[in-house]
Design a protein around this motif. Structure first.
Motif, PDB file in Angstrom:
ATOM      1  N   HIS A 121       0.809  -1.221   0.000  1.00  0.00           N
ATOM      2  CA  HIS A 121       0.000   0.000   0.000  1.00  0.00           C
ATOM      3  C   HIS A 121       0.840   1.268   0.000  1.00  0.00           C
ATOM      4  O   HIS A 121       0.505   2.259   0.658  1.00  0.00           O
ATOM      5  N   ASN A 122       1.939   1.239  -0.740  1.00  0.00           N
ATOM      6  CA  ASN A 122       2.735   2.431  -0.977  1.00  0.00           C
ATOM      7  C   ASN A 122       2.297   3.064  -2.294  1.00  0.00           C
ATOM      8  O   ASN A 122       1.868   2.368  -3.221  1.00  0.00           O
ATOM      9  N   THR A 123       2.418   4.379  -2.396  1.00  0.00           N
ATOM     10  CA  THR A 123       2.106   5.099  -3.622  1.00  0.00           C
ATOM     11  C   THR A 123       3.389   5.712  -4.161  1.00  0.00           C
ATOM     12  O   THR A 123       4.039   6.515  -3.477  1.00  0.00           O
ATOM     13  N   ILE A 124       3.769   5.301  -5.373  1.00  0.00           N
ATOM     14  CA  ILE A 124       5.042   5.699  -5.967  1.00  0.00           C
ATOM     15  C   ILE A 124       4.753   6.384  -7.300  1.00  0.00           C
ATOM     16  O   ILE A 124       4.148   5.791  -8.192  1.00  0.00           O
ATOM     17  N   ASN A 153       0.244  -1.975  -3.942  1.00  0.00           N
ATOM     18  CA  ASN A 153       0.963  -0.730  -4.207  1.00  0.00           C
ATOM     19  C   ASN A 153       0.449  -0.083  -5.488  1.00  0.00           C
ATOM     20  O   ASN A 153      -0.015  -0.768  -6.406  1.00  0.00           O
ATOM     21  N   VAL A 154       0.544   1.229  -5.559  1.00  0.00           N
ATOM     22  CA  VAL A 154       0.171   1.981  -6.754  1.00  0.00           C
ATOM     23  C   VAL A 154       1.439   2.642  -7.292  1.00  0.00           C
ATOM     24  O   VAL A 154       2.059   3.465  -6.612  1.00  0.00           O
ATOM     25  N   ILE A 155       1.830   2.254  -8.514  1.00  0.00           N
ATOM     26  CA  ILE A 155       3.087   2.708  -9.113  1.00  0.00           C
ATOM     27  C   ILE A 155       2.770   3.336 -10.464  1.00  0.00           C
ATOM     28  O   ILE A 155       2.127   2.711 -11.302  1.00  0.00           O
ATOM     29  N   SER A 156       3.237   4.563 -10.688  1.00  0.00           N
ATOM     30  CA  SER A 156       2.919   5.224 -11.957  1.00  0.00           C
ATOM     31  C   SER A 156       4.082   6.066 -12.476  1.00  0.00           C
ATOM     32  O   SER A 156       4.861   6.625 -11.703  1.00  0.00           O
ATOM     33  N   GLN A 159      10.422   5.150 -15.321  1.00  0.00           N
ATOM     34  CA  GLN A 159      11.139   5.030 -16.579  1.00  0.00           C
ATOM     35  C   GLN A 159      11.092   3.621 -17.154  1.00  0.00           C
ATOM     36  O   GLN A 159      10.894   3.442 -18.349  1.00  0.00           O
ATOM     37  N   ASN A 160      11.307   2.614 -16.314  1.00  0.00           N
ATOM     38  CA  ASN A 160      11.448   1.256 -16.821  1.00  0.00           C
ATOM     39  C   ASN A 160      10.448   0.284 -16.218  1.00  0.00           C
ATOM     40  O   ASN A 160       9.448  -0.026 -16.823  1.00  0.00           O
ATOM     41  N   ASN A 161      10.722  -0.218 -15.017  1.00  0.00           N
ATOM     42  CA  ASN A 161       9.934  -1.308 -14.444  1.00  0.00           C
ATOM     43  C   ASN A 161       9.079  -0.841 -13.270  1.00  0.00           C
ATOM     44  O   ASN A 161       9.572  -0.163 -12.370  1.00  0.00           O
ATOM     45  N   GLY A 162       7.819  -1.262 -13.275  1.00  0.00           N
ATOM     46  CA  GLY A 162       7.006  -1.018 -12.096  1.00  0.00           C
ATOM     47  C   GLY A 162       7.534  -1.815 -10.917  1.00  0.00           C
ATOM     48  O   GLY A 162       7.809  -1.270  -9.848  1.00  0.00           O
ATOM     49  N   ILE A 163       7.688  -3.136 -11.109  1.00  0.00           N
ATOM     50  CA  ILE A 163       8.236  -4.044 -10.097  1.00  0.00           C
ATOM     51  C   ILE A 163       9.325  -4.871 -10.766  1.00  0.00           C
ATOM     52  O   ILE A 163       9.135  -5.400 -11.867  1.00  0.00           O
ATOM     53  N   PHE A 164      10.468  -5.013 -10.105  1.00  0.00           N
ATOM     54  CA  PHE A 164      11.635  -5.673 -10.692  1.00  0.00           C
ATOM     55  C   PHE A 164      12.197  -6.678  -9.690  1.00  0.00           C
ATOM     56  O   PHE A 164      12.560  -6.320  -8.577  1.00  0.00           O
ATOM     57  N   LEU A 165      12.232  -7.968 -10.072  1.00  0.00           N
ATOM     58  CA  LEU A 165      12.913  -9.004  -9.293  1.00  0.00           C
ATOM     59  C   LEU A 165      14.149  -9.418 -10.068  1.00  0.00           C
ATOM     60  O   LEU A 165      14.053  -9.902 -11.198  1.00  0.00           O
ATOM     61  N   TYR A 166      15.319  -9.241  -9.459  1.00  0.00           N
ATOM     62  CA  TYR A 166      16.578  -9.436 -10.178  1.00  0.00           C
ATOM     63  C   TYR A 166      17.496 -10.382  -9.423  1.00  0.00           C
ATOM     64  O   TYR A 166      17.918 -10.098  -8.305  1.00  0.00           O
ATOM     65  N   THR A 181       0.804  -9.322  -5.578  1.00  0.00           N
ATOM     66  CA  THR A 181      -0.655  -9.357  -5.748  1.00  0.00           C
ATOM     67  C   THR A 181      -1.267  -7.974  -5.563  1.00  0.00           C
ATOM     68  O   THR A 181      -0.829  -7.185  -4.716  1.00  0.00           O
ATOM     69  N   GLY A 182      -2.297  -7.685  -6.346  1.00  0.00           N
ATOM     70  CA  GLY A 182      -3.141  -6.527  -6.133  1.00  0.00           C
ATOM     71  C   GLY A 182      -2.488  -5.181  -6.330  1.00  0.00           C
ATOM     72  O   GLY A 182      -2.949  -4.174  -5.774  1.00  0.00           O
ATOM     73  N   ASN A 183      -1.403  -5.120  -7.124  1.00  0.00           N
ATOM     74  CA  ASN A 183      -0.730  -3.857  -7.381  1.00  0.00           C
ATOM     75  C   ASN A 183      -1.307  -3.191  -8.631  1.00  0.00           C
ATOM     76  O   ASN A 183      -1.785  -3.871  -9.543  1.00  0.00           O
ATOM     77  N   THR A 184      -1.235  -1.877  -8.702  1.00  0.00           N
ATOM     78  CA  THR A 184      -1.660  -1.126  -9.878  1.00  0.00           C
ATOM     79  C   THR A 184      -0.444  -0.409 -10.454  1.00  0.00           C
ATOM     80  O   THR A 184       0.196   0.389  -9.760  1.00  0.00           O
ATOM     81  N   ILE A 185      -0.121  -0.707 -11.712  1.00  0.00           N
ATOM     82  CA  ILE A 185       1.053  -0.122 -12.359  1.00  0.00           C
ATOM     83  C   ILE A 185       0.595   0.541 -13.651  1.00  0.00           C
ATOM     84  O   ILE A 185       0.017  -0.117 -14.518  1.00  0.00           O
TER      85      ILE A 185
END
Length: 198
Positions: A121-124, A153-156, A159-166, A181-185
């Protein structure tokens, strides 16, 4: 290692005067070997490095903070947790934070080698040019992060990735059992969710 515990930092403003920062450690709040502590209700702004960061920490709550123009240096973040094989870091919560701009060439929220951490539930919000990634989870040397969750989380406009697993280790110490789960990008310049081993 010895640790500090039971610390609360809350209800204050940290203005880093970013235009006049040129060297040194330029974080708003930073701790090493900290446990059972809270950072909440801060207004953090104008920092050329990280906003809130902990290395080798356990049971940390980072909640309801407001970040504006934080992490403007390369690979800096508004919120960052770090651990490696020398110390297990886990059971952290990053929730309800508002992050606007900043985090140039890095992720607004970065988790390096840390396990059992809830990012929720962070807003970015970026502007398309000053924030590379919304939320990033990264493997570190000898560490396989596990049991992390990224939820609601709400991500908008990143530049590149909303969510990144590396997984920088190309599978030798993989990222395990991560729930997304349940994120908005919206408005990401690259991928909404990016899973990578290279």
């Amino acid at each position: 290692a010895r640790s500090i515990s039971g610390i609360t930092v809350s209800d204050l403003t940290i203005d880093g005067n970013e235009d006049n920062q040129s060297s040194g450690d330029r974080h708003g709040v930073f701790g090493v070997y900290v446990s059972s502590s809270t950072v909440k209700n801060l207004d953090v702004r104008n920092l050329s490095e990280g906003g809130i960061g902990f290395d080798f920490a356990r049971n940390i709550l980072i909640a309801n903070n407001n970040f504006n123009r934080v992490g403007l240096g390369i690979y800096s973040s508004a919120v960052q947790l770090y651990s490696d094989s020398s110390f297990a870091s886990y059971d952290n919560i990053i929730e309800g934070n508002i992050i606007t701009f900043g985090a140039y060439s890095g992720a607004a929220i970065s988790i390096y080698g840390v396990s059992r951490t809830a990012v929720s539930h962070n807003t970015i919000t970026g502007d398309g040019s000053t924030m590379d990634t919304g939320i990033g989870i990264y493997q570190t040397s000898g560490n396989s992060p596990y049991g992390n969750s990224i939820t609601g989380n709400v991500i908008s406009i990143v530049q590149n990735n909303g969510i990144f697993l590396y997984d920088a280790g190309n599978g030798s110490n993989p990222i395990l059992t991560t729930s997304i789960t349940g994120n908005t990008i919206t408005g990401s310049g690259g991928r909404g969710i990016h899973l990578s081993t290279a």
